[in-house]
Design a protein around this motif. Structure first.
Motif, short mmCIF file in Angstrom:
data_model
loop_
_atom_site.label_atom_id
_atom_site.label_comp_id
_atom_site.label_asym_id
_atom_site.label_seq_id
_atom_site.Cartn_x
_atom_site.Cartn_y
_atom_site.Cartn_z
N ARG A 148 -0.80 -9.99 1.35
CA ARG A 148 0.36 -9.12 1.59
C ARG A 148 1.07 -9.49 2.90
NH1 ARG A 148 -3.39 -6.08 -1.08
NH2 ARG A 148 -2.58 -4.92 -2.85
N LYS A 151 1.35 3.31 -2.38
CA LYS A 151 0.64 4.40 -3.06
C LYS A 151 -0.21 5.18 -2.06
CE LYS A 151 -2.22 5.08 -7.22
NZ LYS A 151 -3.07 6.05 -6.60
N ASP A 156 9.16 8.86 0.53
CA ASP A 156 10.63 8.71 0.40
C ASP A 156 11.24 8.18 1.70
OD1 ASP A 156 10.54 9.59 -2.17
OD2 ASP A 156 11.44 11.56 -1.80
N ASN A 173 1.84 7.44 0.06
CA ASN A 173 2.14 8.66 -0.71
C ASN A 173 0.93 9.58 -0.74
OD1 ASN A 173 4.77 8.68 -1.56
ND2 ASN A 173 4.39 7.40 -3.36
N ARG A 204 17.58 -1.46 -5.60
CA ARG A 204 16.24 -0.92 -5.83
C ARG A 204 16.01 -0.96 -7.34
NH1 ARG A 204 14.28 5.30 -5.35
NH2 ARG A 204 12.04 4.95 -5.64
N HIS A 262 0.83 -1.23 0.00
CA HIS A 262 0.00 0.00 0.00
C HIS A 262 0.85 1.26 0.00
CE1 HIS A 262 -3.26 -2.76 0.75
NE2 HIS A 262 -2.78 -3.12 1.93
#
Ligand SMILES: Nc1nc2c(ncn2[C@@H]2O[C@H](COP(=O)(O)OP(=O)(O)OP(=O)(O)O)[C@@H](O)[C@H]2O)c(=O)[nH]1
Length: 501
Positions: free
Chosen positions: A486, A374, A386, A377, A408, A372
């Protein structure tokens, strides 16, 4: 856009420059040697000329003395009153006796006679050894008084020169004369002793005919001509042309040897200079080429100090460029946000992991995705997002060994290569990572209900596995983890085998 290649045509040639230098030095030396040769030739010529001039003076002195002796002899006789009386009043017998008495006293004398006022020989000319040519000469006007010396060569072995002196009475009236003809041998001896054996000498009459002498030649000879006073004769001394004296010759040889030595030193020096310069330039060029090709740049060590600054500058620039390239290389392999290796670094390292798998090591590929993310953010902003990414990166740095690799790939997607862990070890590692992630989030002061989903697959040997296949498998397992709620790690299982899904 690449810069257009610029061609600058050089205007000077090093070779021409050095050759010019060489020619200049040769020219100067050549001119010097030419000059000293010329001086030597001149001084040799002057010396030779002086020598034959001296010889000619000597010979003329001897000759004039000898002629003077005869003249004096004749003049003394002509002034003798007894002779005047004999000529004027003597009987032919008395005149003949006078001549015979003197003839015996002078061995070099060919003929001796008394002559009347008309130039006729008194008595029997033949018995006084006076030939027809001499008689003819005596008859010519002025023969008794003009003092001319006449040479007669008509009869071989009796060549001679004639002397005449006039005899006067007390009142000065011409009575006649005394005539003397002398062989040429004494004249020859008078001039012979004055010259070196290799030289030639000759006495010429007024018409240029030789009277006495030897060895006179035409052509390339050094020559001195001196007039013999009161005779119209000329004395000539010759010597073969000597171009150089011994010391002059030695000087020229020394000059030529010096020129040769200077030339040799110059040529060797220029060749050496050129070779060394070319070596310095080539090593500089090699360094620049290596720099352009991104290869290790050899340190330039110039031979000449003139190149030192250039070499130092290039060495310094090369070091700076290499450092910058290394930095860029590091940056190109590093994710800017998390400072973890990026996808490129992962792709670069992947074959090494495959090699390990080939050597019977268990190598696991784990793909991670923040759950999750997104939503984080969206709810808390990109900066917080970040922070979450940094928290996971820190957890990965702490929990991966030196032989492992965490990278990454993009966004919130990470990938880890782990060596020599079995399935249980992997699970334990995943648990530790999740815990550490959460505690890192807490350390950042973020109380977020998020976790980590992971898909794992084992790497096969390079011949049977590829990076794309391995990533696809891990991604597939990750998808399964998301599907199953998840916050878990799912191991990839080949479709159709037990537990697939
Ligand atoms: N803050 C931040 N966000 C990023 C960065 N790169 C990608 N993202 C965001 O990461 C999010 C990725 O979301 P997804 O993984 O597709 O969706 P998700 O919400 O995590 O959903 P699940 O993965 O199914 O749990 C997107 O909203 C991107 O905009 C980044 O460098 N910083």
């Amino acid at each position: 856009m690449p810069l257009p290649a610029q061609t600058v045509r050089p205007s000077a040639s090093l070779q021409r420059h050095l050759m010019g230098l060489l020619l200049g030095v040769v020219g100067i030396f050549g001119a010097g040697i030419g000059l000293s040769l010329w001086f030597s030739l001149e001084s040799t010529r002057e010396e030779q000329q002086r020598l034959i001039g001296y010889e000619a003076e000597q010979a003329r002195g001897n000759l004039v003395r000898r002629l003077g002796d005869y003249r004096t002899l004749l003049d003394n006789a002509a002034r003798d009153r007894e002779l005047a009386d004999v000529l004027a009043f003597g009987t032919p017998e008395a005149q003949q006796a006078w001549v015979r008495a003197r003839q015996r006293l002078l061995p070099e004398i060919l003929g001796l006679a008394l002559v009347d006022a008309h130039g006729e020989v008194v008595g029997d000319a033949a018995s006084f050894r006076i030939g027809p040519a001499c008689q003819r000469d005596l008859r010519r006007p002025g023969a008794l008084t003009d003092g001319r010396l006449l040479v007669h060569r008509q009869q071989a072995g009796a060549e001679h020169v004639d002397f005449v002196a006039a005899v006067h009475d007390v009142r000065g009236m011409l009575l006649g004369g005394i005539f003397l003809s002398v062989r040429l041998d004494p004249l020859q001896r008078a001039i012979d002793g004055s010259i070196l054996p290799e030289h030639a000498i000759a006495l010429l009459d007024a018409e240029g005919r030789p009277i006495v002498g030897h060895g006179l030649q035409r052509g390339a000879m050094r020559e001195v001509r001196l007039p013999v006073a009161d005779t119209g004769w000329t004395l000539v001394v010759q010597s073969p042309v000597q171009w150089l004296t011994r010391s002059g010759g030695r000087q020229v040889v020394a000059g030529l040897l010096t020129l040769g030595a200077v030339l040799a030193v110059l040529v060797i020096g220029i060749v050496q200079l050129r070779r060394t310069m070319v070596r310095d330039i080539v090593s500089t060029l090699d360094a620049l080429k290596a720099l352009a090709r991104n290869e290790p740049v050899p340190t330039i060590m110039p031979h000449y100090v003139e190149f030192e600054q250039v070499a130092e500058d290039i060495n310094l620039t090369a070091r700076h460029l290499q450092e910058q390239r290394a930095r860029l290389e590091r940056l190109s392999l590093t994710d800017p946000l998390t400072a973890l290796p990026n996808r490129r670094a992962f792709e670069t390292r992947f074959p090494q992991a495959q090699g390990m798998a080939e050597r019977q090591h268990r190598v696991a590929l784990v793909m991670l995705d923040i759950d999750h993310f997104k939503g984080v953010n969206d709810r808390f902003g990109h900066a917080v997002g970040d922070q979450v990414l940094l928290a996971l990166a820190q957890a990965l740095k702490d929990l991966t060994r030196r032989a492992d690799l965490a990278a990454r790939l993009a966004g919130d997607e990470f990938v880890v290569l782990l060596t020599d862990l079995d399935a249980a070890g992997l699970d334990a590692w995943y648990q530790r990572l999740s815990d550490r992630f959460r505690s890192e989030l807490n350390a950042f002061g973020l109380d977020l209900q998020t976790g980590l989903s992971a898909g794992q697959t084992w790497l096969g040997p390079a011949s049977r596995d590829s990076i794309d296949d391995a990533l696809m498998r891990a991604d597939h397992a990750l998808y399964q983890a998301k599907e199953r709620g998840r916050g878990r790690m799912v191991q990839y299982v080949e479709p159709g085998s037990d537990g697939a899904g």
